[in-house]
Scaffold this motif. Structure first.
Motif, PDB file in Angstrom:
ATOM      1  N   PRO A  21       0.639  -1.238  -0.008  1.00  9.20           N
ATOM      2  CA  PRO A  21       0.102  -0.118  -0.145  1.00  9.20           C
ATOM      3  C   PRO A  21       0.780   1.187   0.139  1.00  9.20           C
ATOM      4  O   PRO A  21       0.484   2.319  -0.417  1.00  9.20           O
ATOM      5  CB  PRO A  21      -0.876  -0.307   1.250  1.00  9.20           C
ATOM      6  N   ASN A  22       2.145   1.284   0.483  1.00 10.29           N
ATOM      7  CA  ASN A  22       2.975   2.516   0.662  1.00 10.29           C
ATOM      8  C   ASN A  22       4.070   2.258   0.099  1.00 10.29           C
ATOM      9  O   ASN A  22       5.344   2.110   0.891  1.00 10.29           O
ATOM     10  CB  ASN A  22       2.993   2.789   2.234  1.00 10.29           C
ATOM     11  N   LEU A  23       4.451   2.032  -1.384  1.00  7.53           N
ATOM     12  CA  LEU A  23       5.689   1.945  -1.745  1.00  7.53           C
ATOM     13  C   LEU A  23       6.314   3.238  -1.726  1.00  7.53           C
ATOM     14  O   LEU A  23       5.851   4.254  -1.271  1.00  7.53           O
ATOM     15  CB  LEU A  23       5.425   1.696  -3.554  1.00  7.53           C
ATOM     16  N   GLY A  50      11.042   0.342  -3.391  1.00  2.45           N
ATOM     17  CA  GLY A  50      11.056  -0.388  -2.049  1.00  2.45           C
ATOM     18  C   GLY A  50       9.499  -0.115  -1.391  1.00  2.45           C
ATOM     19  O   GLY A  50       8.880   0.008  -1.933  1.00  2.45           O
ATOM     20  N   GLY A  51       9.634  -0.476  -0.034  1.00  3.82           N
ATOM     21  CA  GLY A  51       8.618  -0.748   0.567  1.00  3.82           C
ATOM     22  C   GLY A  51       8.527  -2.399   0.918  1.00  3.82           C
ATOM     23  O   GLY A  51       8.964  -3.091   0.170  1.00  3.82           O
ATOM     24  N   ALA A  80       9.868   6.718 -10.854  1.00  2.00           N
ATOM     25  CA  ALA A  80      11.244   6.395 -10.621  1.00  2.00           C
ATOM     26  C   ALA A  80      10.820   4.801  -9.908  1.00  2.00           C
ATOM     27  O   ALA A  80      11.652   3.809 -10.009  1.00  2.00           O
ATOM     28  CB  ALA A  80      11.904   7.130  -9.705  1.00  2.00           C
ATOM     29  N   ILE A  81      10.025   4.675  -9.103  1.00  2.41           N
ATOM     30  CA  ILE A  81       9.772   3.378  -8.301  1.00  2.41           C
ATOM     31  C   ILE A  81       9.407   2.254  -9.553  1.00  2.41           C
ATOM     32  O   ILE A  81       9.715   1.174  -9.477  1.00  2.41           O
ATOM     33  CB  ILE A  81       8.890   3.428  -7.197  1.00  2.41           C
ATOM     34  N   ARG A  82       8.623   2.855 -10.306  1.00  2.82           N
ATOM     35  CA  ARG A  82       7.837   1.961 -11.231  1.00  2.82           C
ATOM     36  C   ARG A  82       9.132   1.648 -12.158  1.00  2.82           C
ATOM     37  O   ARG A  82       9.027   0.257 -12.383  1.00  2.82           O
ATOM     38  CB  ARG A  82       6.826   2.757 -12.191  1.00  2.82           C
ATOM     39  N   ALA A  83       9.922   2.186 -12.617  1.00  3.81           N
ATOM     40  CA  ALA A  83      10.892   2.218 -13.605  1.00  3.81           C
ATOM     41  C   ALA A  83      11.874   1.126 -13.118  1.00  3.81           C
ATOM     42  O   ALA A  83      12.348   0.014 -13.492  1.00  3.81           O
ATOM     43  CB  ALA A  83      11.718   3.378 -14.027  1.00  3.81           C
ATOM     44  N   LEU A  84      12.282   1.475 -11.654  1.00  5.48           N
ATOM     45  CA  LEU A  84      13.084   0.316 -11.134  1.00  5.48           C
ATOM     46  C   LEU A  84      12.783  -0.857 -10.779  1.00  5.48           C
ATOM     47  O   LEU A  84      13.804  -1.876 -10.835  1.00  5.48           O
ATOM     48  CB  LEU A  84      13.547   1.279  -9.736  1.00  5.48           C
ATOM     49  N   LEU A  85      11.716  -1.110 -10.497  1.00  7.15           N
ATOM     50  CA  LEU A  85      11.144  -2.274 -10.213  1.00  7.15           C
ATOM     51  C   LEU A  85      11.032  -3.200 -11.465  1.00  7.15           C
ATOM     52  O   LEU A  85      11.237  -4.483 -11.474  1.00  7.15           O
ATOM     53  CB  LEU A  85       9.649  -2.248  -9.661  1.00  7.15           C
TER      54      LEU A  85
END
Length: 328
Positions: A21-23, A50-51, A80-85
């Motif tokens: 819920p809290n990436l 992360g998260g 950035a989170i989306r791309a890194l994952l």
């Protein structure tokens, strides 16, 4: 990206959906020491999506077990989170909200771990309802639903109740790893398995408590008692973890203790998330949680030897499996 996933072993598994819920945008740095007010130079650094739920998905990815990670992202940090994952090869299906995703920092220094975790932004009612619809669309009948990590500040505990209710309607195994009021809601909703560390569990049971782990509460008797109390409050089963002190799994079958293998710890952050991933993997392969526990413990121990949170050498976990001792 080469070198990101340390080891793949393809397994046949029931569908696993990991809800985070809290990436966050997680940065880990290593420095010889920390001095309040000082200037520090890092020896190593990593930035990843992360998260806690992201770490669960990362661990499953390392074990070659397919899953879909879903969560909320916003702003530049969210992209950035989306791309890194995705760069890691983690399958995602994310929901946007009109704000900025949080960032978190972990500093490793001289054998100590210091974390700075943002609470995150309010996501708004509409974005959250869209997210719940996304979860409902992803969860397969008879699958495994993992909900791991904190919730955005404006999301009430009732949201957990709805997630657990969805899992029950779909005949899914719901594994919940959260804290405070959302952990309390997970227990009361009758989640199939809740996995707090012992301090999180005591905080819920006693309505107060520290964030830091206390070695005095690692005694097996304390872990078993905490597990029984949460079981009586409504959980289907309870895994209470205590880091190097091992874990106690309590359910209708009684209580099973599992030791933690001795490893050379570089970064313990995310080990509990990897353990949850190992349990989800076992359940998805048709195991009961008692049988799945030793491998999950071994995976968690192996992850402590790596620099980024949630990453592990699966072959190393297989080596450590023989060192996990269980007893009733």
């Amino acid at each position: 990206m080469p070198g990101v996933t340390l080891c793949h072993h393809t397994l046949v598994a029931t569908g696993i959906v990991v809800v985070c819920p809290n990436l966050s945008l997680d940065r880990t740095i290593e420095t010889p020491e920390i001095r309040i007010g000082g200037v520090h130079r890092s020896d190593a650094s990593e930035t990843r999506g992360g998260g806690k739920g992201a770490n669960v998905a990362r661990a499953l990815n390392c074990a070659g077990t397919p899953c879909t990670l879903t969560g909320l992202i916003g702003g530049y940090a969210g992209e950035a989170i989306r791309a890194l994952l995705e760069e890691e090869g983690i399958t995602t299906d994310l929901t946007s909200f009109p704000g900025e995703s949080r960032s978190c920092l972990t500093v490793l220094a001289g054998g100590t771990v210091t974390s700075f975790n943002e609470a995150g932004a309010d996501v708004g009612k509409d974005a959250w309802l869209d997210f719940e619809h996304k979860i409902a669309a992803l969860v397969e009948p008879g699958g495994v639903l993992v909900c791991s990590g904190s919730f955005p500040p404006d999301v009430p505990p009732e949201a957990v109740t709805r997630i657990v209710s969805l899992a029950k309607k779909r005949n899914c195994t719901a594994i919940l790893d959260t804290s405070r009021e959302h952990l309390r809601a997970s227990v009361r909703a009758g989640a199939a398995l809740v996995t707090p560390n012992v301090v999180e569990a005591l905080t819920v049971l006693e309505n107060e408590g520290p964030e830091e782990a206390d070695t005095s509460v690692r005694h097996p008797g304390v872990l078993a008692d905490v597990g029984r109390r949460l079981l009586q409050a409504g959980a289907g089963a309870v895994l209470v973890t205590a880091g190097a002190g091992g874990a106690a799994l309590t359910g209708p079958f009684g209580t099973v203790f599992a030791s933690a293998p001795a490893v050379s710890v570089r970064n313990p952050i995310g080990a509990g998330d990897v353990l949850v991933g190992g349990l989800a993997m076992g359940v998805a392969k048709g195991m009961d949680i008692v049988r799945a526990l030793p491998m999950a413990i071994a995976m968690a121990a192996a992850s402590c030897e790596t620099f980024p949170a949630g990453l592990l050498h699966y072959d190393r976990a297989m080596q450590l499996l023989g060192e996990v001792e269980t007893s009733r």
